[in-house]
Design an enzyme around this catalytic site. Structure first.
Site, PDB file in Angstrom:
ATOM      1  N   ALA A 206       0.853  -1.196   0.000  1.00  0.00           N
ATOM      2  CA  ALA A 206       0.000   0.000   0.000  1.00  0.00           C
ATOM      3  C   ALA A 206       0.885   1.240   0.000  1.00  0.00           C
ATOM      4  CB  ALA A 206      -0.896  -0.019   1.232  1.00  0.00           C
ATOM      5  N   ASN A 207       0.287   2.405   0.042  1.00  0.00           N
ATOM      6  CA  ASN A 207       1.059   3.636   0.213  1.00  0.00           C
ATOM      7  C   ASN A 207       0.294   4.571   1.147  1.00  0.00           C
ATOM      8  OD1 ASN A 207      -0.642   5.510  -1.426  1.00  0.00           O
ATOM      9  ND2 ASN A 207      -0.063   4.079  -3.057  1.00  0.00           N
ATOM     10  N   ARG A 208       0.899   5.714   1.444  1.00  0.00           N
ATOM     11  CA  ARG A 208       0.358   6.576   2.508  1.00  0.00           C
ATOM     12  C   ARG A 208      -0.761   7.508   2.048  1.00  0.00           C
ATOM     13  NH1 ARG A 208       3.657   6.007   6.854  1.00  0.00           N
ATOM     14  NH2 ARG A 208       5.822   5.454   6.443  1.00  0.00           N
TER      15      ARG A 208
END
Ligand code: FMN
Length: 406
Positions: A206-208
């Site tokens: 995932a990413n932020r």
């Protein structure tokens, strides 16, 4: 659409009550008939005389001492729209609970007209779970919420909770009444959030990205009258007037964007799409005792480049660039390579900027004529809705430039 409309303007006891006077003046100038109602709390902040003078009739404050024997139902029944600006935490709670102890809450309960509520309070109050739960309840019932902005608050504090600017409140009221906003008749597609690429049944890459910036763009586009499709990986409150297409992976986002973008007038790709994904997700959960897994990655499709390559004539395509190095050089390269009309670049290593924050600071780079450099505008640290306004102002300008002179 404001001309001839009967609008009950409820004013409650917050420090921003003085701005209600300006809201009233703007509505009256646009031809609306403004019926002002103040709570007892509001009278601590502004005088009746001021609001009465700038509305269309004298202020009403009480269930009991007005000329009309039944003001609690008459006002709401006769209104085309009820606007509460500013709305205190107390008013939100009473309205959500159906607690009709004063004239304004009676009016809100005794109406079938659309209701627009503009909360304003200190950041701690605005972020309190009780306040947020009341906002969610009201939104679920179809109440239009004009979110507060970030900025200076009473007592010198700075944060989220400042009443939305009077011009934005009036624009929201106009849009709810079906007024032709700047983007009326246009279809705007916005992507939001970070993609999640499965490693196995329980783990993802995932990413932020929180999706907050994309949701702010979608909300602003809808407030300006557009039909908005929001392709989203996150579950945030759906802004009024937006249709959400939920997706999770880059492949799903690509399919959703390719299905919706070709017919759109404006496409804003603010989602953070993974650049790499596991070649194949393991079936079930990879167990600890199976040893350290070797996860082989492959590139994901470049959705933005695909949209640029297939861009129909007249469509405005906006990309986002989250950078940590040479912001302008990197973003300009992306703008040109991917055939974008506008790129919104932010330095995500700067404090308060980009992923997960409620604030952002960006450089907007517009494609120049062939052979000419991109035109840059910077927007200093502010709330994400204000960034959304700057982005859509630039989109409107680009569209104007594309229209051949009559
Ligand atoms: C100086 C001052 C400023 C206030 N500002 C706010 C505000 O911005 N938002 C809010 O929800 N309450 C604010 N309050 C608290 C409300 O005035 C209080 O909850 C009051 O009961 C609200 O009444 P009403 O909703 O009937 O107008 C403030 C109080 C004071 C004394």
């Amino acid at each position: 659409m404001l001309a001839g409309k009967r609008i009950v303007l409820g004013v409650t006891g917050g420090i921003a009550a003085y701005k209600a006077v300006e809201v009233s003046r703007r509505l009256v100038d646009a031809g609306a008939h403004v019926v002002p109602v103040m709570t007892a709390g509001a009278e601590h902040f502004i005088g009746r005389t001021t609001l009465s003078a700038l509305a269309s009739e004298p202020v009403q404050t009480s269930l009991w001492d007005e000329a009309s024997p039944i003001p609690h139902t008459r006002l709401g029944q006769g209104a085309d729209l009820i606007l509460v600006a500013p709305a205190t935490a107390r008013l939100l709670a009473a309205y959500a609970a159906g607690l009709s102890t004063d004239l304004l809450t009676n009016v809100l309960l005794a109406t079938r007209a659309p209701v627009v509520v503009c909360p304003a309070m200190h950041t701690e109050m605005w972020e309190h779970p009780a306040v947020q739960a009341n906002i969610a309840t009201l939104r679920a019932r179809g109440v239009h919420i004009v979110e507060p902005e970030s900025g200076r608050l009473a007592g010198g504090d700075v944060g989220a909770g400042r009443l939305a600017a009077p011009e934005h409140i009036v624009a929201a009221v106009d849009a709810v009444l079906g007024g032709a906003g700047e983007l009326a008749g246009l279809h705007v597609v916005v992507s939001a959030g970070g993609t999640r690429e499965p490693i196995d049944a329980v783990r993802v890459i995932a990413n932020r990205s929180s999706g907050k910036q994309g949701y702010a763009v979608a909300a602003e586009a809808a407030a300006r009258g557009a039909r908005v499709t929001l392709v989203s990986t996150v579950e945030l409150p759906v802004p009024t007037g937006c249709t959400v297409v939920p997706v999770e992976t880059a492949a799903q986002m690509q399919a959703a964007m390719e299905a919706t973008a070709p017919g759109a007038d404006v496409v804003v790709m603010s989602a953070a799409v993974a650049d790499f994904r596991p070649v194949a997700a393991a079936e079930g959960k990879i167990k600890k005792d199976q040893g350290i897994p070797q996860i082989v990655l492959e590139s994901t499709p470049d959705i933005l480049a695909g949209l640029g390559a297939a861009k129909p004539a007249g469509q405005v395509l906006v990309g986002f660039a989250a950078e940590t190095g040479d912001l302008v050089a990197n973003a300009t390269g992306k703008l040109e390579r991917k055939r974008l009309d506008l790129i919104v670049a932010n330095d995500v290593s700067a404090p308060g900027v980009g992923f997960q924050h409620d604030t952002n600071a960006v450089t907007l780079l517009r494609a120049g004529a062939p052979g000419e450099p991109a035109a840059a505008t910077t927007v200093a640290l502010t709330d994400k809705r204000s960034i959304a306004r700057a982005v859509l102002d630039a989109v409107v300008e680009i569209r104007r430039g594309q229209t051949p002179p009559a």
